[in-house]
Design a protein around this motif. Structure first.
Motif, PDB file in Angstrom:
ATOM      1  N   ALA A 162       5.704  24.145  18.151  1.00 33.89           N
ATOM      2  CA  ALA A 162       5.655  24.840  19.437  1.00 33.89           C
ATOM      3  C   ALA A 162       4.917  26.160  19.310  1.00 33.89           C
ATOM      4  CB  ALA A 162       7.070  25.068  19.962  1.00 33.89           C
ATOM      5  N   GLN A 163       5.183  26.892  18.245  1.00 34.63           N
ATOM      6  CA  GLN A 163       4.509  28.179  18.034  1.00 34.63           C
ATOM      7  C   GLN A 163       2.999  28.009  17.925  1.00 34.63           C
ATOM      8  OE1 GLN A 163       6.834  29.185  14.547  1.00 34.63           O
ATOM      9  NE2 GLN A 163       7.747  30.956  15.562  1.00 34.63           N
ATOM     10  N   ALA A 164       2.562  26.887  17.346  1.00 31.88           N
ATOM     11  CA  ALA A 164       1.127  26.659  17.187  1.00 31.88           C
ATOM     12  C   ALA A 164       0.425  26.504  18.528  1.00 31.88           C
ATOM     13  CB  ALA A 164       0.895  25.413  16.327  1.00 31.88           C
ATOM     14  N   ASP A 165       1.163  26.075  19.554  1.00 36.42           N
ATOM     15  CA  ASP A 165       0.577  25.859  20.881  1.00 36.42           C
ATOM     16  C   ASP A 165       0.834  27.012  21.836  1.00 36.42           C
ATOM     17  OD1 ASP A 165      -0.437  23.430  20.108  1.00 36.42           O
ATOM     18  OD2 ASP A 165       1.223  22.253  20.918  1.00 36.42           O
ATOM     19  N   LEU A 166       1.687  27.949  21.456  1.00 34.78           N
ATOM     20  CA  LEU A 166       1.989  29.101  22.301  1.00 34.78           C
ATOM     21  C   LEU A 166       1.108  30.279  21.903  1.00 34.78           C
ATOM     22  CD1 LEU A 166       5.920  29.070  22.404  1.00 34.78           C
ATOM     23  CD2 LEU A 166       4.391  28.752  24.353  1.00 34.78           C
ATOM     24  N   GLY A 167       0.622  30.990  22.883  1.00 33.98           N
ATOM     25  CA  GLY A 167      -0.116  32.207  22.581  1.00 33.98           C
ATOM     26  C   GLY A 167       0.776  33.429  22.665  1.00 33.98           C
ATOM     27  N   THR A 168       2.084  33.202  22.678  1.00 32.63           N
ATOM     28  CA  THR A 168       3.085  34.249  22.891  1.00 32.63           C
ATOM     29  C   THR A 168       4.177  34.105  21.843  1.00 32.63           C
ATOM     30  OG1 THR A 168       2.663  34.099  25.277  1.00 32.63           O
ATOM     31  CG2 THR A 168       4.680  35.224  24.611  1.00 32.63           C
ATOM     32  N   PRO A 169       4.737  35.188  21.318  1.00 32.16           N
ATOM     33  CA  PRO A 169       5.867  35.069  20.395  1.00 32.16           C
ATOM     34  C   PRO A 169       7.018  34.279  21.020  1.00 32.16           C
ATOM     35  CG  PRO A 169       5.015  37.307  20.377  1.00 32.16           C
ATOM     36  CD  PRO A 169       4.305  36.597  21.489  1.00 32.16           C
ATOM     37  N   LEU A 170       7.714  33.508  20.189  1.00 31.66           N
ATOM     38  CA  LEU A 170       8.799  32.647  20.654  1.00 31.66           C
ATOM     39  C   LEU A 170      10.136  33.191  20.175  1.00 31.66           C
ATOM     40  CD1 LEU A 170       9.733  29.969  21.996  1.00 31.66           C
ATOM     41  CD2 LEU A 170       9.412  28.879  19.756  1.00 31.66           C
ATOM     42  N   ALA A 171      11.064  33.363  21.116  1.00 30.34           N
ATOM     43  CA  ALA A 171      12.434  33.755  20.798  1.00 30.34           C
ATOM     44  C   ALA A 171      13.357  32.575  21.081  1.00 30.34           C
ATOM     45  CB  ALA A 171      12.863  34.964  21.626  1.00 30.34           C
ATOM     46  N   GLU A 219       3.063  23.094  26.505  1.00 30.03           N
ATOM     47  CA  GLU A 219       1.858  23.585  27.173  1.00 30.03           C
ATOM     48  C   GLU A 219       2.196  24.253  28.506  1.00 30.03           C
ATOM     49  OE1 GLU A 219      -0.773  20.286  27.430  1.00 30.03           O
ATOM     50  OE2 GLU A 219      -1.098  20.171  25.254  1.00 30.03           O
ATOM     51  N   HIS A 220       3.207  23.726  29.202  1.00 31.48           N
ATOM     52  CA  HIS A 220       3.622  24.357  30.460  1.00 31.48           C
ATOM     53  C   HIS A 220       4.176  25.754  30.183  1.00 31.48           C
ATOM     54  CE1 HIS A 220       5.174  24.628  34.585  1.00 31.48           C
ATOM     55  NE2 HIS A 220       6.227  25.206  34.041  1.00 31.48           N
ATOM     56  N   LEU A 221       5.028  25.869  29.173  1.00 29.37           N
ATOM     57  CA  LEU A 221       5.571  27.185  28.829  1.00 29.37           C
ATOM     58  C   LEU A 221       4.453  28.141  28.437  1.00 29.37           C
ATOM     59  CD1 LEU A 221       7.916  29.114  28.252  1.00 29.37           C
ATOM     60  CD2 LEU A 221       8.131  28.060  25.989  1.00 29.37           C
ATOM     61  N   ALA A 222       3.496  27.654  27.673  1.00 27.51           N
ATOM     62  CA  ALA A 222       2.373  28.493  27.258  1.00 27.51           C
ATOM     63  C   ALA A 222       1.577  28.973  28.459  1.00 27.51           C
ATOM     64  CB  ALA A 222       1.472  27.726  26.291  1.00 27.51           C
ATOM     65  N   ALA A 223       1.329  28.069  29.414  1.00 27.80           N
ATOM     66  CA  ALA A 223       0.557  28.431  30.607  1.00 27.80           C
ATOM     67  C   ALA A 223       1.302  29.447  31.461  1.00 27.80           C
ATOM     68  CB  ALA A 223       0.239  27.182  31.418  1.00 27.80           C
ATOM     69  N   VAL A 224       2.609  29.263  31.611  1.00 27.43           N
ATOM     70  CA  VAL A 224       3.405  30.200  32.398  1.00 27.43           C
ATOM     71  C   VAL A 224       3.450  31.569  31.714  1.00 27.43           C
ATOM     72  CG1 VAL A 224       5.748  30.704  33.184  1.00 27.43           C
ATOM     73  CG2 VAL A 224       4.780  28.431  33.552  1.00 27.43           C
ATOM     74  N   ALA A 250      15.535  15.120  17.403  1.00 25.77           N
ATOM     75  CA  ALA A 250      14.762  14.315  16.451  1.00 25.77           C
ATOM     76  C   ALA A 250      13.596  13.594  17.106  1.00 25.77           C
ATOM     77  CB  ALA A 250      15.673  13.301  15.764  1.00 25.77           C
ATOM     78  N   ASP A 251      13.603  13.506  18.450  1.00 24.25           N
ATOM     79  CA  ASP A 251      12.472  12.889  19.145  1.00 24.25           C
ATOM     80  C   ASP A 251      11.218  13.744  18.965  1.00 24.25           C
ATOM     81  OD1 ASP A 251      14.191  10.962  20.023  1.00 24.25           O
ATOM     82  OD2 ASP A 251      14.298  11.656  22.090  1.00 24.25           O
ATOM     83  N   PRO A 252      10.030  13.155  19.061  1.00 25.13           N
ATOM     84  CA  PRO A 252       8.799  13.947  18.954  1.00 25.13           C
ATOM     85  C   PRO A 252       8.766  15.072  19.993  1.00 25.13           C
ATOM     86  CG  PRO A 252       8.302  11.607  18.836  1.00 25.13           C
ATOM     87  CD  PRO A 252       9.750  11.706  19.213  1.00 25.13           C
ATOM     88  N   LEU A 253       8.234  16.199  19.608  1.00 22.09           N
ATOM     89  CA  LEU A 253       8.136  17.337  20.518  1.00 22.09           C
ATOM     90  C   LEU A 253       7.258  16.971  21.710  1.00 22.09           C
ATOM     91  CD1 LEU A 253       8.962  20.353  20.769  1.00 22.09           C
ATOM     92  CD2 LEU A 253       6.788  20.918  19.680  1.00 22.09           C
ATOM     93  N   ASP A 254       7.724  17.289  22.898  1.00 21.23           N
ATOM     94  CA  ASP A 254       6.989  17.011  24.129  1.00 21.23           C
ATOM     95  C   ASP A 254       5.930  18.101  24.326  1.00 21.23           C
ATOM     96  OD1 ASP A 254       6.093  16.726  26.782  1.00 21.23           O
ATOM     97  OD2 ASP A 254       8.004  15.844  27.414  1.00 21.23           O
ATOM     98  N   ARG A 255       4.701  17.784  23.995  1.00 16.60           N
ATOM     99  CA  ARG A 255       3.624  18.786  24.049  1.00 16.60           C
ATOM    100  C   ARG A 255       3.362  19.265  25.473  1.00 16.60           C
ATOM    101  NH1 ARG A 255       2.120  20.844  18.964  1.00 16.60           N
ATOM    102  NH2 ARG A 255       2.445  19.191  17.427  1.00 16.60           N
ATOM    103  N   ASP A 256       3.564  18.406  26.466  1.00 16.02           N
ATOM    104  CA  ASP A 256       3.343  18.821  27.850  1.00 16.02           C
ATOM    105  C   ASP A 256       4.288  19.955  28.238  1.00 16.02           C
ATOM    106  OD1 ASP A 256       1.326  16.989  28.200  1.00 16.02           O
ATOM    107  OD2 ASP A 256       2.596  15.479  29.157  1.00 16.02           O
ATOM    108  N   ARG A 257       5.522  19.881  27.765  1.00 14.97           N
ATOM    109  CA  ARG A 257       6.482  20.934  28.089  1.00 14.97           C
ATOM    110  C   ARG A 257       6.110  22.238  27.386  1.00 14.97           C
ATOM    111  NH1 ARG A 257      11.168  18.617  30.457  1.00 14.97           N
ATOM    112  NH2 ARG A 257      11.239  16.345  30.261  1.00 14.97           N
ATOM    113  N   GLU A 277      10.570  26.309  33.737  1.00 15.99           N
ATOM    114  CA  GLU A 277      10.380  25.011  34.406  1.00 15.99           C
ATOM    115  C   GLU A 277      10.406  25.128  35.922  1.00 15.99           C
ATOM    116  OE1 GLU A 277      11.849  24.134  30.275  1.00 15.99           O
ATOM    117  OE2 GLU A 277      12.300  25.605  31.847  1.00 15.99           O
ATOM    118  N   ASN A 278      10.872  26.261  36.441  1.00 13.98           N
ATOM    119  CA  ASN A 278      10.909  26.462  37.892  1.00 13.98           C
ATOM    120  C   ASN A 278       9.623  27.060  38.443  1.00 13.98           C
ATOM    121  OD1 ASN A 278      13.501  25.472  37.936  1.00 13.98           O
ATOM    122  ND2 ASN A 278      14.493  27.465  38.095  1.00 13.98           N
TER     123      ASN A 278
END
Length: 267
Positions: free
Chosen positions: A125-134, A74-79, A65-72, A32-33
């Motif tokens: 989240a994994q579906a939107d990431l092009g990178t493995p998630l830990a 997508e930001h992680l995926a872009a970074v 329980a809130d809906p996943l924030d896709r913008d966040r 996020e930074n």
């Protein structure tokens, strides 16, 4: 995951320190930074040297329980793409509920319903990431009542259902042992250690009988001992020192990295 070695958390306050510290094999940066389309000069320099830079998110709230924030996401995926990172990460926690932000990583109840929600969010989240998630285990000052699963069983089932990796924080495990009476060695014995992406080590301080995982104090011997227990069971791909405040002299950080490397080497 390939071999990462020994690393340190990159922060803008210590960018020059990280650049010149000996023995830094990789770094981690709070996702996020960063901007999604350009990097600070220091990170470009490190990447130019071939140092892997891994994005570590703190705001996905995958256990909420809130809906996943896709913008966040997508930001992680872009970074992650900008960094060409081999892995991206966040925490097993929630930070938002009912439109409010806690400003803190909150533990997820170890119930079947909570695991279902967490699993669904991780898969989304994994579906939107092009990178493995830990995903990282957190330090907590409380446990929710009516747990249906042990922490080891909860994390193991999460890995089995999502295929995620684990970012094991031994400092968080040690903090929970101190504050909640948990047995960190028993937890290690119950985890799928073959799914470790890398490991976090950090320091803290005890105040009024409560241990605070501050990331602003030296790493206690107990945390290094617990790292040794983990390394006796499996060799982790990497171990990273976190420091977020009250930054010491370069020599002190270098000594902590040397101590971590010594544990990895079994000395």
């Amino acid at each position: 995951m390939g071999e990462l070695g020994v690393g340190i958390g990159w922060r803008s306050e210590i960018d020059l320190t990280v650049e010149r510290l000996p023995g830094v094999d990789f770094v981690e940066v709070v996702a996020e930074n960063l901007h999604r389309d350009h990097l600070p000069e220091s990170l470009r320099l490190l990447r130019g040297r071939g140092v892997p830079v891994l994005p570590h998110a703190v705001s996905l709230s995958l256990g909420g329980a809130d809906p996943l924030d896709r913008d966040r996401v997508e930001h992680l995926a872009a970074v992650a793409e900008l960094l060409a990172a081999p892995v991206a990460s966040d925490h097993i926690c929630f930070v938002r509920a009912g439109g409010l932000d806690s400003g803190h990583l909150m533990p997820v109840p170890r119930t079947r319903d909570a695991l279902d929600v967490l699993t669904a969010n991780v898969k989304a989240a994994q579906a939107d990431l092009g990178t493995p998630l830990a995903l990282e285990n957190i330090a907590a000052l409380l446990e929710w009542p009516d747990a249906e699963l042990t922490e080891a069983a909860f994390l193991t089932e999460l890995v089995e259902r999502t295929g995620c990796l684990l970012l094991i924080d031994v400092a968080n495990m040690w903090a929970n042992a101190r504050n909640l009476g948990q047995d960190p060695v028993d937890l290690l014995d119950g985890l799928p250690l073959e799914r470790i992406a890398y490991v976090h080590v950090a320091g803290g301080v005890e105040r009024d009988g409560v241990y605070h995982d501050t990331h602003a104090h030296p790493v206690p011997d107990g945390v290094l001992d617990l790292l040794g227990e983990l390394c006796a069971r499996v060799r982790p791909p990497g171990v990273l020192l976190e420091r977020d405040d009250r930054y010491p002299a370069d020599a002190e950080l270098a000594a902590e990295l040397t101590a971590i490397r010594g544990v990895l080497a079994g000395t």
